[in-house]
Design an enzyme around this catalytic site. Structure first.
Site, PDB file in Angstrom:
ATOM      1  N   ASP A  70       6.191  -9.235   0.449  1.00  0.00           N
ATOM      2  CA  ASP A  70       5.556  -8.029  -0.058  1.00  0.00           C
ATOM      3  C   ASP A  70       4.204  -7.959   0.643  1.00  0.00           C
ATOM      4  O   ASP A  70       3.704  -8.964   1.174  1.00  0.00           O
ATOM      5  CB  ASP A  70       5.407  -8.047  -1.584  1.00  0.00           C
ATOM      6  CG  ASP A  70       5.151  -6.632  -2.125  1.00  0.00           C
ATOM      7  OD1 ASP A  70       4.792  -5.745  -1.319  1.00  0.00           O
ATOM      8  OD2 ASP A  70       5.308  -6.415  -3.341  1.00  0.00           O
TER       9      ASP A  70
HETATM   10  C1  BGC Z   1       4.540  -2.952  -2.972  1.00  0.00           C
HETATM   11  C2  BGC Z   1       5.851  -2.816  -2.229  1.00  0.00           C
HETATM   12  C3  BGC Z   1       5.685  -1.895  -1.051  1.00  0.00           C
HETATM   13  C4  BGC Z   1       4.585  -2.436  -0.155  1.00  0.00           C
HETATM   14  C5  BGC Z   1       4.321  -1.579   1.068  1.00  0.00           C
HETATM   15  C6  BGC Z   1       3.388  -3.320  -2.042  1.00  0.00           C
HETATM   16  O1  BGC Z   1       2.190  -3.203  -2.716  1.00  0.00           O
HETATM   17  O2  BGC Z   1       4.652  -3.921  -3.975  1.00  0.00           O
HETATM   18  O3  BGC Z   1       6.844  -2.341  -3.090  1.00  0.00           O
HETATM   19  O4  BGC Z   1       6.878  -1.755  -0.354  1.00  0.00           O
HETATM   20  O5  BGC Z   1       3.372  -2.501  -0.901  1.00  0.00           O
HETATM   21  O6  BGC Z   1       3.697  -0.404   0.706  1.00  0.00           O
END
Ligand code: BGC
Length: 734
Positions: free
Chosen positions: A227
């Site tokens: 993530d």
């Molecule tokens: C989120 C993800 C997301 C990623 C990219 C993170 O903060 O938890 O779900 O895909 O950011 O934006």
């Protein structure tokens, strides 16, 4: 043959492949193209050029905002999810993305989780089936899907540090199966590890999770991406099985140094780089689309929203087929809430408001009634009451404020703003027929106010076409067919995780174990506002001719006939549960194991078929580290919700044939129940027969719980040596 086949990549090049070039791209190395990633999950969030940071959340190129997972999940329609996935892929491709960062399949452990609108259900089966369908749809066009957030990311509070402390049986039965099902059946290109720790170990550094379970047991062959910002120790993450760090921390040199110093196995870097290379190769070959038909995708978004709206209650006021004078009340009818905040936020291609759609079809009047920021406004409320008093029916739009639901924080209450519920009571005081339409991503409590409404329609956050979809349902152009994938409790305090959410001091203990959602309410017979699986229709369905039979060892077929006994075409969601009736529950009373959404014309009937396997009746055995099937009877239940079971049939399983090994510390009961153990015990131990059959039942019950080795202390002649002999005998004869 590619350039990299001829001349292997250097360690530096391989290290660079395991971390991005920037927020949305992987590195380009020689002829290996960069992979472009974009959020996800219910629309393509392709940030505008120049707004490359991870926080430019609302500045993206317009794309269709399909219903978020809370809504799509409530459709219980896997085919619909597949079609939405294919449409998402087409848009991703047209917008230059190779991988879409979705679906999110975390379990709704608490209604407070700020991101529940991005997740499908409190139930792993629904989450797995709907998630797999979305992945299949996305990948049908060569775009990669990325299942997230692996794993046990069920809250936003302290999400980057918290340790989710959860026992393995609960992990295996509740928090991992959706991921497992998707990996095994839909082969997603990527899995995104979550920010949090699991039992003290960051997901990004969790070898057990990322390598032993995900790859070793489930056979995942894609790439694991972090993530955004979930990596804390990149070398440890690579060693654990993470392949791609996003966004980059510019630490490739540290990885090279760690390998050279012998602190990191070079194979870990090579494996990760190879997986990123394989993904780059796959997406390079994908078919590319120049654009999409905006109207067609909007129509699909409307169909998806329509299929997901849940009619919670109806005293007959709906559908509004010949309604007389209609007053639409509530700012949310004019300024719709259709998605939540955070990384999933999509800039829509267009936006339908329910008020516009209802005005066109019913000639309704409108009064805003309240302010969206929750501040009281007496004149708005008074205007709305006046409008309602002049109407035959008032359709009151209520919902959570826009800022209430987002990635990054959790809610602290499940109540609607008081200004809205106060207004509802006043409207109900002057208008005889009141319909409430809800807009919310996480469930809201209804118990306090729903007596003021003749009908309640749960509209969720329905995406950009939600307004017209709501009008389709209200006016009876379509019958409601969404069903709850999450129980609506009477009160927040009734939620099983309530005393354990969201934890403190860096830990959240999953004290309710497997008893999440209906698994808790139904096992303990607790009252709820609306049960899991619930949703009304404008027609009536009858269930008949249940046939459940064994088709092989630990394989069963279940068939049931469902008839549309009403007078309009509609969909039913036929649900199959496997139930265990135990005096003292040791497992959830019943669990969803299958569902089918079918469309039937008036009078039409359909035979619905399900297949069950041993896994459907199994429990995870922490002692064996495997699934365990105990011999015995179980019940298949078919119905329209977890509390509306229409038909039942008894089946039995022979078990999985596993016989636990006996030892010194096995109890007398375990010895007596063991096929060889009881013979050995009775033949070698004179008096054992008398003891086990002649003694008083209470004494026997007492003795059955005592480990054999402990009998020596009770002076009944069972010395340590004798116990050793018995153990040796049972082992040689087994
Ligand atoms: C989120 C993800 C997301 C990623 C990219 C993170 O903060 O938890 O779900 O895909 O950011 O934006």
């Amino acid at each position: 043959m590619t350039q990299t086949d001829r001349d292997p990549l250097s360690l530096e090049e391989r290290a660079s492949l395991t971390s991005g070039r920037d927020t949305w791209h992987t590195e380009e190395v020689r002829d290996v193209p960069a992979i472009t990633l974009a959020d996800g999950p219910h629309g393509v969030r392709r940030q505008r050029k120049g707004s490359g940071d991870a926080l430019g959340l609302t500045d993206s190129v317009p794309a269709t905002c399909f219903p978020p997972a809370v809504a799509l999940g409530s459709s219980w329609d896997a085919d619909l999810a597949r079609r939405v996935g294919a449409a998402l892929a087409r848009e991703a491709s047209a917008l230059g993305a190779d991988v879409l960062l979705g679906p999110g399949v975390n379990i709704k452990r608490s209604p407070l989780c700020g991101r529940n609108f991005e997740y499908f259900s409190e139930d792993p089966h629904v989450s797995g089936v709907m998630g797999a369908a979305l992945v299949a749809g996305i990948q049908s066009r060569g775009i990669g899907a990325c299942v997230k957030h692996f794993a046990v990311n069920n809250q936003e509070t302290d999400r980057m540090r918290i340790s989710a402390d959860v026992d393995e049986q609960t992990l295996r039965e509740i928090y991992l199966p959706a991921f497992e099902h998707i990996v095994r059946t839909a082969a997603p290109s990527m899995v995104m590890c979550s920010y949090n720790k699991i039992n003290g170990v960051y997901a990004s550094e969790n070898h057990w999770l990322l390598t032993e379970v995900l790859r070793g047991e489930w056979g995942f062959e894609g790439a694991v991406v972090s993530d955004w910002g979930a990596v804390n120790d990149r070398a440890a993450a690579l060693a654990a099985g993470l392949d791609l760090e996003m966004p980059p921390t510019r630490t490739d040199h540290e990885i090279v140094a760690a390998v050279r110093a012998g602190r990191l196995d070079e194979d870990a870097v090579t494996r990760a780089a190879d997986r990123v290379l394989a993904l780059a190769g796959r997406v390079r070959d994908a078919e590319r689309f120049d654009g999409w038909d905006v109207d067609e995708h909007h129509e699909l978004a409307r169909e998806a929203a329509r299929g997901s709206i849940v009619l919670l209650k109806n005293d007959g006021v709906l559908p509004l087929e010949d309604p007389g004078r209609v007053a639409v009340v509530g700012e949310l009818a004019r300024t719709p809430r259709y998605q939540g905040h955070g990384s999933s936020h999509v800039v829509p291609t267009r936006l339908d408001g329910a008020w516009d759609a209802l005005r066109e079809r019913t000639g309704a009047t409108f009064a805003a009634g309240y302010r969206l920021d929750g501040e009281p406004d007496a004149s708005l409320a008074a205007e709305a009451v006046t409008a309602a008093s002049a109407a035959d029916v008032a359709v009151v739009f209520l919902g959570l404020p826009d800022q209430a639901e987002s990635e990054g924080f959790d809610r602290t209450s499940i109540d609607l703003p008081a200004v809205q519920t106060d207004l509802l009571r006043r409207v109900a005081g002057v208008c005889p027929r009141v319909v409430v339409v809800l807009a919310n991503g996480g469930v809201v409590s209804v118990a306090e106010w729903q007596d003021a409404a003749g009908a309640v329609l749960e509209g969720w956050l329905p995406g950009q076409a939600g307004g017209s979809a709501i009008a389709d349902i209200l006016t009876g152009a379509h019958s409601p067919s969404g069903r709850l994938t999450e129980t609506i409790p009477n009160r927040l305090a009734d939620v099983p995780s309530h005393l354990h959410f969201p934890g403190a001091d860096g830990r959240v203990v999953y004290g309710e174990g497997r008893f999440v959602g209906y698994r808790y309410y139904d096992t303990l017979g607790r009252d709820v506002a609306y049960p899991f699986g619930h949703g009304l229709s404008y027609t009536r369905f009858e269930y008949s001719d249940l046939d459940a039979r064994e088709t092989g060892r630990n394989e069963w077929a279940v068939e049931v006939t469902v008839t549309n006994a009403g007078d309009r075409t509609a969909h039913e969601v036929v649900q199959l549960y496997v139930a265990f009736d135990e005096e003292l529950p040791t497992r959830p009373r019943h669990e969803l194991r299958g569902f089918a959404k079918i469309e039937l014309a008036p009078g039409e009937r359909s035979r619905v078929r399900f297949a069950l396997t041993g896994r459907d009746v199994a429990q995870w055995s922490p002692a064996r580290g495997d699934w365990r099937v105990d011999a015995g009877a179980f019940t298949v239940e078919v119905g329209a919700s977890s509390r509306d079971i229409r038909l039942r049939a008894e089946l039995a399983t022979p078990g999985d044939g596993h016989v636990a090994a006996l030892g010194r510390m096995s109890t007398l009961g375990e010895w007596l129940d063991h096929p060889v153990g009881s013979r050995v015990l009775k033949s070698r131990l004179r008096g054992a027969d008398g003891f086990t059959s002649g003694g008083s039942p209470a004494l026997l019950a007492l003795a059955r719980g005592i480990p054999l080795a402990k009998f020596s202390t009770f002076g009944i002649g069972l010395s340590g040596d004798v116990v050793d002999e018995l153990v040796a005998a049972v082992r040689s004869e087994s």
